[in-house]
Design an enzyme around this catalytic site. Structure first.
Site, PDB file in Angstrom:
ATOM      1  N   LYS A 101       0.830  -1.216   0.000  1.00 35.71           N
ATOM      2  CA  LYS A 101       0.000   0.000   0.000  1.00 35.71           C
ATOM      3  C   LYS A 101       0.863   1.265   0.000  1.00 35.71           C
ATOM      4  CE  LYS A 101      -3.463  -0.558   2.798  1.00 35.71           C
ATOM      5  NZ  LYS A 101      -4.329  -0.568   3.993  1.00 35.71           N
ATOM      6  N   LYS A 113       2.267  -4.497  10.766  1.00 35.51           N
ATOM      7  CA  LYS A 113       0.918  -4.552  11.352  1.00 35.51           C
ATOM      8  C   LYS A 113       1.033  -5.169  12.735  1.00 35.51           C
ATOM      9  CE  LYS A 113      -3.386  -3.800   9.931  1.00 35.51           C
ATOM     10  NZ  LYS A 113      -3.762  -2.886   8.837  1.00 35.51           N
ATOM     11  N   THR A 197      -9.592   7.458   5.242  1.00 35.20           N
ATOM     12  CA  THR A 197      -9.717   6.234   4.434  1.00 35.20           C
ATOM     13  C   THR A 197     -10.993   6.302   3.596  1.00 35.20           C
ATOM     14  OG1 THR A 197      -8.610   5.086   6.250  1.00 35.20           O
ATOM     15  CG2 THR A 197      -9.582   3.719   4.532  1.00 35.20           C
ATOM     16  N   ASN A 228     -15.302   2.670  11.121  1.00 38.12           N
ATOM     17  CA  ASN A 228     -14.662   3.926  10.712  1.00 38.12           C
ATOM     18  C   ASN A 228     -14.575   4.031   9.189  1.00 38.12           C
ATOM     19  OD1 ASN A 228     -11.760   5.350  10.064  1.00 38.12           O
ATOM     20  ND2 ASN A 228     -12.955   6.406  11.625  1.00 38.12           N
ATOM     21  N   GLY A 230     -16.229   2.041   6.665  1.00 36.58           N
ATOM     22  CA  GLY A 230     -17.525   1.932   5.983  1.00 36.58           C
ATOM     23  C   GLY A 230     -18.376   3.179   6.169  1.00 36.58           C
ATOM     24  N   SER A 359      -1.867   9.513   7.355  1.00 36.96           N
ATOM     25  CA  SER A 359      -0.918   9.191   8.431  1.00 36.96           C
ATOM     26  C   SER A 359       0.447   9.779   8.082  1.00 36.96           C
ATOM     27  CB  SER A 359      -0.760   7.673   8.587  1.00 36.96           C
ATOM     28  OG  SER A 359      -1.767   7.150   9.406  1.00 36.96           O
TER      29      SER A 359
HETATM   30  N1  GLU Z   1      -4.917   0.619   9.460  1.00 35.47           N
HETATM   31  C1  GLU Z   1      -4.897   1.437   8.283  1.00 35.47           C
HETATM   32  C2  GLU Z   1      -4.648   0.583   7.051  1.00 35.47           C
HETATM   33  O1  GLU Z   1      -4.834  -0.604   7.053  1.00 35.47           O
HETATM   34  C3  GLU Z   1      -3.983   2.624   8.393  1.00 35.47           C
HETATM   35  C4  GLU Z   1      -2.532   2.329   8.602  1.00 35.47           C
HETATM   36  C5  GLU Z   1      -1.688   3.557   8.936  1.00 35.47           C
HETATM   37  O2  GLU Z   1      -2.174   4.673   8.874  1.00 35.47           O
HETATM   38  O3  GLU Z   1      -0.526   3.310   9.242  1.00 35.47           O
HETATM   39  O4  GLU Z   1      -4.340   1.102   6.014  1.00 35.47           O
END
Ligand code: GLU
Length: 425
Positions: A101, A113, A197, A228, A230, A359
């Site tokens: 990503k 993660k 998001t 958050n 959806g 972020s």
């Molecule tokens: N948890 C979010 C994702 O899966 C954001 C991750 C982030 O901002 O580091 O993209």
């Protein structure tokens, strides 16, 4: 009994799919193969059992993880989820997808993660704080603004980041807001991060529709998920005049073919606690989650958890295209069927990249000790994410491949190039 889908196997299959596409880009095939082999394993797996004394005096222990997948392009970056179904392989997959990503939107991060196997609805706020702080204590030596930067994910939020920040800064004996993103605004969080998001997903959808010359007023949407991601996706889509005919949370959903009013639903959801309850207390018609996925809509938006679209239901899905707002909602066998049926799918690592993009803006603001306006955040988000869509669209057209293949091709190539430059392979 069906064998549960292993998300990490799914992720590795997505990686294998792009190897033939990369062959033309690297003269040294052995080097390419070495890089792919490295990319099939995380760099670091951190695990710890956390012990918690509940308020009633009972003792519980919870397994926690942080998986740092790849940092060739920059510090590890990725969220933390609290969920009873978390597994090590799930976190591995999610950390791999974070690496992809960040490369897709071309921000200078790798991927990671974290997670704890816990149902947070079973804990009260004080217990949750104690558990989170223990987890932060465990992670402290392994994270930091130039090492690994956590953020919220499923069932975590700004409050959770604030507790973690407190422990990290206490132990380091200095402030370090750039170690976490998705913080509350009061503690250095960015304007627009919470809804980023969802907002980013609508920008991607608009860019896709524009490229296909489809009028957004003519399409019907069904959205799985009212968390958050959806909710904010639905809210921005509703504000932009899209017709949302169904939306669900874990309890089930509501349907109205004439279109749902998301603002009204949000209020009812807050009042009754879940959408099933909303439907039983009002005249909103109820729909099961499973049936929502199979509705005759134009666009289906899975925005909940992994493996919602599988070999089992793919042939019943009637949507003309799919926008993945959850991480990993489609298995690779289902993906193959979509490809042969010529159904476009905009993959998670592009569609939901708005969160990590903002972020990144939060981290920049913290490193500079400076605050951006909401307008600046939203404009830069739109620019970054629309550019990422454009880069991928070019590859889709040039190589005549799917959006998932083009996205992974571009991202994996960016990661391998960084690994080669560093002499890791
Ligand atoms: N948890 C979010 C994702 O899966 C954001 C991750 C982030 O901002 O580091 O993209």
């Amino acid at each position: 009994m069906l064998k549960p889908v292993n998300s990490f196997e799914n992720a590795k299959r997505q990686l294998d799919l792009v190897v033939p596409l990369l062959l033309n880009d690297y003269q040294d095939k052995k080097r390419l193969n070495r890089a792919i082999r490295l990319l099939k394993k995380p760099q670091n797996i951190l695990k710890k059992k956390l012990n918690l004394k509940l308020d009633n005096g009972k003792k519980r222990s919870y397994q926690s993880f942080r998986i740092q997948y790849n940092d060739a392009r920059g510090p590890f970056k990725g969220g933390i989820r609290f969920h009873q179904n978390v597994t090590e392989d799930e976190i591995k997959a999610l950390s791999f997808w974070m690496s992809i990503k960040c490369a897709v939107v071309n921000i200078p991060y790798g991927g990671s993660k974290g997670g704890i196997i816990v149902d947070p609805t079973k804990l009260n706020l004080r217990e949750l704080e104690r558990l989170t702080k223990q987890y932060a204590n465990f992670l402290t030596p392994y994270i930091g603004p130039w090492r690994d930067i956590p953020a919220p994910d499923v069932n975590t939020n700004g409050q959770v980041m604030a507790w973690m920040l407190e422990i990290f800064e206490k132990r380091k004996r200095h402030h370090s807001p750039a170690t976490f993103t998705g913080k509350p605004i009061e503690l250095g969080g960015s304007e627009g991060r919470e809804e980023a998001t969802g907002r980013g997903g609508v920008y991607i959808l608009q860019a896709y529709l524009k490229s296909k010359k489809i009028n957004h007023k003519k399409i019907k949407l069904a959205i799985q998920g009212f968390g958050n991601v959806g909710y904010w996706f639905a809210k921005f889509a509703f504000n932009a005049d899209f017709k949302i005919v169904a939306i669900s949370d874990v309890s089930g959903g509501v349907i109205n073919t004439a279109g749902l009013n998301i603002d009204e639903l949000k209020k009812l959801h807050a009042k009754f606690g879940c959408l099933k309850e909303v439907s039983s207390m009002t005249n909103y018609k109820f729909i099961e989650n499973k049936d929502l996925l199979e509705l005759p809509v134009d666009l289906l938006v899975p925005a909940a958890l992994e493996n919602a679209i599988t070999k089992e239901n793919i042939n019943k899905i009637k949507a003309k295209f799919i926008l993945e707002m959850a991480n990993g909602p489609t298995t690779s066998d289902a993906d193959e069927i979509l490809k042969s049926n010529k159904i476009d799918l905009i993959p998670d690592v592009l569609a939901n990249s708005g969160g990590v993009t903002v972020s990144y803006f939060e981290w920049i603001q913290n490193l500079h000790g400076y605050k951006w306006t909401k307008e600046r955040v939203n404009n830069e988000l739109k620019e970054t994410i629309t550019k990422a869509f454009g880069d991928i669209q070019e590859v889709v057209l040039e190589k005549k491949i799917t959006y998932r293949e083009a996205t992974f091709y571009l991202a994996v190539k960016r990661i391998i190039d960084a690994m080669i430059l560093r002499g890791r392979v």
